[in-house]
Design an enzyme around this catalytic site. Sequence first.
Site, PDB file in Angstrom:
ATOM      1  N   ASP A   1      32.832  12.394  13.536  1.00  0.00           N
ATOM      2  CA  ASP A   1      32.953  14.049  14.628  1.00  0.00           C
ATOM      3  C   ASP A   1      33.701  15.180  13.930  1.00  0.00           C
ATOM      4  OD1 ASP A   1      34.504  15.008  17.550  1.00  0.00           O
ATOM      5  OD2 ASP A   1      36.137  13.872  16.793  1.00  0.00           O
TER       6      ASP A   1
ATOM      7  N   CYS B   1      32.188  17.005  22.684  1.00  0.00           N
ATOM      8  CA  CYS B   1      31.467  15.400  22.077  1.00  0.00           C
ATOM      9  C   CYS B   1      31.312  14.640  22.817  1.00  0.00           C
ATOM     10  CB  CYS B   1      32.380  15.151  20.825  1.00  0.00           C
ATOM     11  SG  CYS B   1      34.281  15.276  22.090  1.00  0.00           S
TER      12      CYS B   1
ATOM     13  N   HIS C   1      36.663   8.603  23.720  1.00  0.00           N
ATOM     14  CA  HIS C   1      36.507   9.498  24.624  1.00  0.00           C
ATOM     15  C   HIS C   1      35.307   9.471  25.705  1.00  0.00           C
ATOM     16  CE1 HIS C   1      37.158  14.631  24.040  1.00  0.00           C
ATOM     17  NE2 HIS C   1      37.441  14.353  25.387  1.00  0.00           N
TER      18      HIS C   1
ATOM     19  N   ASP D   1      28.635  14.084  15.938  1.00  0.00           N
ATOM     20  CA  ASP D   1      28.274  14.057  17.772  1.00  0.00           C
ATOM     21  C   ASP D   1      28.342  15.840  17.491  1.00  0.00           C
ATOM     22  OD1 ASP D   1      30.962  15.082  16.637  1.00  0.00           O
ATOM     23  OD2 ASP D   1      31.903  14.690  18.769  1.00  0.00           O
TER      24      ASP D   1
ATOM     25  N   LYS E   1      30.491  24.087  16.151  1.00  0.00           N
ATOM     26  CA  LYS E   1      30.665  23.131  17.832  1.00  0.00           C
ATOM     27  C   LYS E   1      31.341  24.739  19.112  1.00  0.00           C
ATOM     28  CE  LYS E   1      34.496  20.580  19.157  1.00  0.00           C
ATOM     29  NZ  LYS E   1      35.816  19.733  18.641  1.00  0.00           N
TER      30      LYS E   1
END
Length: 730
Positions: free
Chosen positions: A61, A103, A159, A347, A379
Amino acid sequence: MIFRSSVAGHASNRELPRQLLHKISALTLIAAAFVLSMCPTKYGSSAESRKVPNIVLILADDLGYGGVGCYGADERLIQTPNIDRLAKEGRRFTDANTTSSVCSPTRYSVLTGRYCWRTSLTHEVLGVFSPLHIEPARLNMASLLRRHGYRTAAIGKWHLGYGGAEGSLLFRTDYTAELSPGPLDLGFDYHFAVPANHGDLTGVYVENRFVYGLRSDNIPADLTLSRPAADDPNFQSTYTAEDMENPRAPILDLDAPRRKNERVMATLTDKAITWLAQQSKDQPFFLYFTPVAVHNPVTPDRDLAGKSGAGLYGDWIAELDRSTGRILDALDRLDVAQETLVIFTSDNGGVFRPENTTSLQTQAYQAGLLVNGRFRGSKHSIWEGGFKVPFLARWPGRVPAGTTCGEMISLVDLLATTAAIVGAPLPAADQAAEDGFNILPALLGTVGAQPARKDLIVHSADGVFAIRRGAWKWIEGIPVDAIKPGARKARAAEHKAQLYNLHDDPGETRDVSVEHSAVVKELSALLERYREGPYSRELPPEITKTERPAVSLPPLEGAVVMQESLTALPASPWAALRGVWTARDEAVWGVSARGDPQPATLRGPLPITDGTLQYDLQFRQAGRHSLRIHTAGNKHSFRIVVSPSQIEITKNPSAGEGPDQTVPLARERLQLKRGAWHTLRVTFHGHRAVAQIGGVTAKATHPILGEAKEQMNLLVFEGDAGFRKLAVVR
């Protein structure tokens, strides 16, 4: 043809007694075992004769490209011997890409072989209370492998939602009850997970169909849930704001053991190793293992804290590496490593905001760690740092050890590749694995094999698209309307069209769109064709787009009780209470004051009980408009909230009630064009309200809606919006 999971019917047969379901399941397992026993040439009677590998997919992650040693991390700062072991014993990919820079969308793509932007999730991530986002009938890695005799488990961060909304936007996952449909309805035999994010507001684990150790009246009387021992050091009795990623979020009220953050990685890894140890060598297995590291909050275990040269964030990476090593050691100990394909990846890219000096990632960067290598962005962003991730594959005797591959691949390719491994033909491109390619030749280092894909699409948290082909990366630069003003401001540089040559300029420092207009034209047309078509693993047919006709409503009927053209600011009893209100262009415009979190507010009378209120609305920069209506004597209020992407009707808390007494009554998706006028009509009849705009109707029922109305407030949030032609009839 759409493949269906063999366990997908569980939730749909709720009228059957649970004991009967157990008997049916047992008979099904017996029948499945008999079928497998009749197929020794395919599955084998032992690991040596079996022709398909076990598969372990480790999906970290928020791990950036530069976060591990084999991708260039300075060993004085970071040491990742176990992840590096995969590079030495397997194949390292230097151009592996996630489908999204956040993600949930990537996780959807990994399992389904489909870009997530083809679903309702067009930006950001799923919420804690979102329904299961993967359709149970859709082919995915678990259902495919289970169909081919594999035992399957999803352990780690999930998730991807729980429960079935059946189209309702008001759905909210109930963690006190059975979480179905869920992973078991997708083809997984076992599930143990953090429901959403590390530090999410649930603070619990989910095992199979229920919160782990839950005490609730909604648990069937004949079902006993497993739970940890009272003195288990991996759990705690309470969950506080200090444990959460967002300390301002309300903690979910559940009677269940709470996670202890610094022990989450150990707990998940223990569960994975225990499950591996339970598997028979006579049957292949698929482990989808999804660690919470290295997502915020950064919580390395106590024995690792303070050990790395990159601060706590470096320690957190070390925790991920240790977990990976424990999985590899378990495969060795169980004597199955030789027939197991292990894939390690992430991810999306790492968190990297150097302007935030309090961030642990920034402190690691200041110590010398290049979180995302030499790539721009992180991200959330559309830059390469948001998508370029480590990707390592080990399959002894099949994947060449100690090799590197520069072929462009995407995590959306894993389903098609899995199908190739087990010899399963994929359904038609418009039925499943719509966007995935078979990259097995790249994994195996097949000499002379052509690259699997010529192009790929990536998608940012703001909904910005980019397409890569050869050296070129074309960023369309158009975010979705629904993004928040803070994101619009922080990532403004991404919200414009631009072209980069990644071979010459991998850091995306020079926009060359002006010099290469023909490339821009070609890539923008290709992106549009893939987007308008239902798939991209084949070139879809061209679709001729037609302008949608303007949506009009029939004329208002009834006695007119109020009419305001709004070509000028209306006189008393109207009043501008907040923000700036001006009249121009035959309309009244409201704009929130700079830096004011409160909306621009224009208050006026609304003298009806039953009747209709109508006006034209135009969005410029405003994020949303709220029509707040108060009943006589200001006893109650409710609101109709409109944004370019959604309309909702909500009862507000009444006097003496807390904010938790807000009651959502209706919610529907919208597609409103900014800069155009749209008519909003709200009709009241008895306890019912019907709101119409842009061809969409939202209907709500509540006693408060039937009370005499007295006042309306036109609210504008996060920018400017215009109003004209207001009328009220009874």
